[in-house]
Enzyme design. Structure first.
Site, PDB file in Angstrom:
ATOM      1  N   THR A 211       0.941  -1.285  -0.079  1.00 21.12           N
ATOM      2  CA  THR A 211       0.143   0.092   0.037  1.00 21.12           C
ATOM      3  C   THR A 211       0.999   1.356  -0.057  1.00 21.12           C
ATOM      4  O   THR A 211       2.097   1.190  -0.212  1.00 21.12           O
ATOM      5  CB  THR A 211      -0.825  -0.024   1.306  1.00 21.12           C
ATOM      6  N   ASN A 212       0.289   2.331   0.368  1.00 21.42           N
ATOM      7  CA  ASN A 212       1.332   3.482   0.482  1.00 21.42           C
ATOM      8  C   ASN A 212       0.632   4.482   1.510  1.00 21.42           C
ATOM      9  O   ASN A 212      -0.209   4.131   2.370  1.00 21.42           O
ATOM     10  CB  ASN A 212       0.869   4.340  -0.963  1.00 21.42           C
ATOM     11  N   HIS A 213       1.128   5.745   1.533  1.00 17.95           N
ATOM     12  CA  HIS A 213       0.984   6.690   2.665  1.00 17.95           C
ATOM     13  C   HIS A 213      -0.394   7.391   2.624  1.00 17.95           C
ATOM     14  O   HIS A 213      -0.517   8.380   3.534  1.00 17.95           O
ATOM     15  CB  HIS A 213       1.899   7.654   2.661  1.00 17.95           C
ATOM     16  N   SER A 214      -1.138   7.227   1.700  1.00 19.28           N
ATOM     17  CA  SER A 214      -2.444   8.140   1.830  1.00 19.28           C
ATOM     18  C   SER A 214      -3.240   7.882   2.815  1.00 19.28           C
ATOM     19  O   SER A 214      -3.480   6.865   3.208  1.00 19.28           O
ATOM     20  CB  SER A 214      -3.272   7.694   0.322  1.00 19.28           C
TER      21      SER A 214
END
Ligand code: PMT
Length: 401
Positions: A211-214
């Site tokens: 996933t990512n930092h959103s």
């Protein structure tokens, strides 16, 4: 576009329930949001909380008696109702609900309600057995049929010690409902807005994801801004730790492929689509059905390209994307505008500490197909949402495919 409470005249009716103390928090939140709050208390409410509490919070006279010579209502008994943008009764007791349903006007609050054309929102609070009583349920149904917005009550532990329905809805949530009612005739009335938010989750095995930092904050803020302007909003969101804005339809997804499916489904009637989600460009080729065991010093992951969601969803709507960049903001954003068929792109530098992922503020460049570049200053994500919607609204019905 300021928040929808700014400059609004709100009459806050407080009636005789132990939950009256929570009305002080509600009054404070409304005042902090820029509203002018006139509190009208029933006689019984004053047994639970003093008028002075509300006077101190609102800096305005508090009405408890229709015939108080110091009250504006003594001169003009419908003055407050006439200038109100909304009347909110929180908490509303069973007794007050009965009076409202029957059209009784025997005190300052019920007289104010009868003498207004402003929308009425009531937040009931009472003991569970009272709430369940058919008389109370009938009164609520009558009010609802008359267009009154009823919020709550919530379930939980009540002052009597009973567990059940009867708790006043949390003031923070009441504020959201008030905004929803006030924004209902905004400039996006009749428009359908779809917003995506959060970082997609690409499963690797039963316990791991890519996933990512959103955080979802930017997407949720766009959805809230659209809601506050009267749009019918659908929010397609990955799992994030935010409460969705009240009044917004929520579709929950995890992976990019889930999101594509949901977006294809919900955009078919849309007027405006804003893709604020941070979508993984690649996913693990296969999701292992068991936890991948620790083995050598390194392991390799094979990744497959995800669908480009915003490039795939097409229709007669204004299509807006974000560009999350770490370098060459303008050039990269322009490439995305063209390659994804966007009408507008909001480019943000995700290396900044006060913009991009996770924070409450953002600094974006808005680029359109005519080559116009609008550089917005540092704004809250909610304000960025409004600026994007301003541009989108100007394009609705005029956009080229
Ligand atoms: O959620 P926050 O913490 O508030 O952070 C906000 C944000 C930084 C995530 C947001 O402002 C933002 O920039 N969102 C877009 C992130 C992104 O994926 O950017 P991108 O440059 O990789 O993609 C460009 C556009 O294509 C985006 O609208 C993206 O949603 C979309 N896209 C990307 C890949 C893909 N496979 N499908 C897509 O639809």
């Amino acid at each position: 576009m300021p928040n929808p409470l700014h400059g609004k005249n709100i009459v806050l009716g407080v009636t005789g329930s132990i939950a009256a103390y929570k009305a002080a928090d509600l009054a404070s939140k409304l005042v902090q949001a820029g509203a002018r709050v006139d509190v009208v208390m029933s006689e019984n409410a004053a047994h639970f909380i003093t008028p002075m509490t509300f006077h101190a919070l609102t800096h305005r006279p508090v009405t408890t008696d229709l015939f108080d010579p110091h009250s504006e209502l003594a001169i003009d008994h419908v003055a407050l109702g006439m200038r109100a943008d909304i009347i909110v009764i929180a908490p509303a007791t069973a007794n007050t609900l009965a009076k409202l349903a029957a059209g009784v006007a025997d005190d300052a609050l019920t007289t104010t309600v009868l003498g207004t054309v402003a929308p009425l929102l009531v937040a009931p609070a009472m003991d569970a057995h009272m709430y369940d009583h058919p008389a109370v349920q009938d009164n609520l149904a009558r009010l609802r049929n008359r267009g009154v917005t009823i919020v709550g009550p919530e379930g939980g532990r009540l002052a009597s010690g009973l567990m059940g329905m009867g708790r006043l809805t949390d003031p923070e949530v009441l504020v959201e409902h008030i905004k929803l009612v006030l924004g209902r005739h905004g400039d996006l009335l009749g428009k359908k807005v779809v917003v995506s938010a959060g970082g997609t989750q690409e499963p690797l095995d039963p316990v791991r994801i890519l996933t990512n930092h959103s955080s979802g904050k930017q997407g949720y803020a766009v959805a809230e801004a659209a809601r506050d302007r009267g749009a019918a909003v659908t929010l397609v969101t990955t799992p994030v730790s935010l409460r969705p804005p009240v009044g917004v339809r929520v579709v929950r997804v995890k992976s990019a492929r889930d999101m594509l499916e949901a977006m294809l489904d919900v955009t078919n009637q849309a007027d405006i689509v804003v893709m604020a989600a941070a979508v993984a460009d690649y996913r693990p080729v296969a999701e292992s059905d068991h936890k991948i065991k620790k083995s050598g010093e390194t392991i390799s992951l094979e990744l497959a390209k995800n669908p480009d969601i915003i490039a795939t969803v097409n229709g007669p709507f204004v299509k807006i994307g974000f560009a999350a960049e770490t370098e060459d903001l303008l050039v990269n954003a322009e490439t995305k505008l063209r390659s994804k068929g966007l009408h507008l792109v909001a480019a943000n530098d995700v290396t900044a500490t006060d913009a991009g992922f996770g924070v409450d503020t953002n600094r974006v460049l808005l680029l359109d197909r005519d080559g116009k570049v609008e550089e917005l200053p540092l704004l809250t994500k909610y304000e960025v949402g409004h600026r994007i919607l301003d541009r989108a609204l100007a394009m609705v019905g005029k956009q080229r495919a």
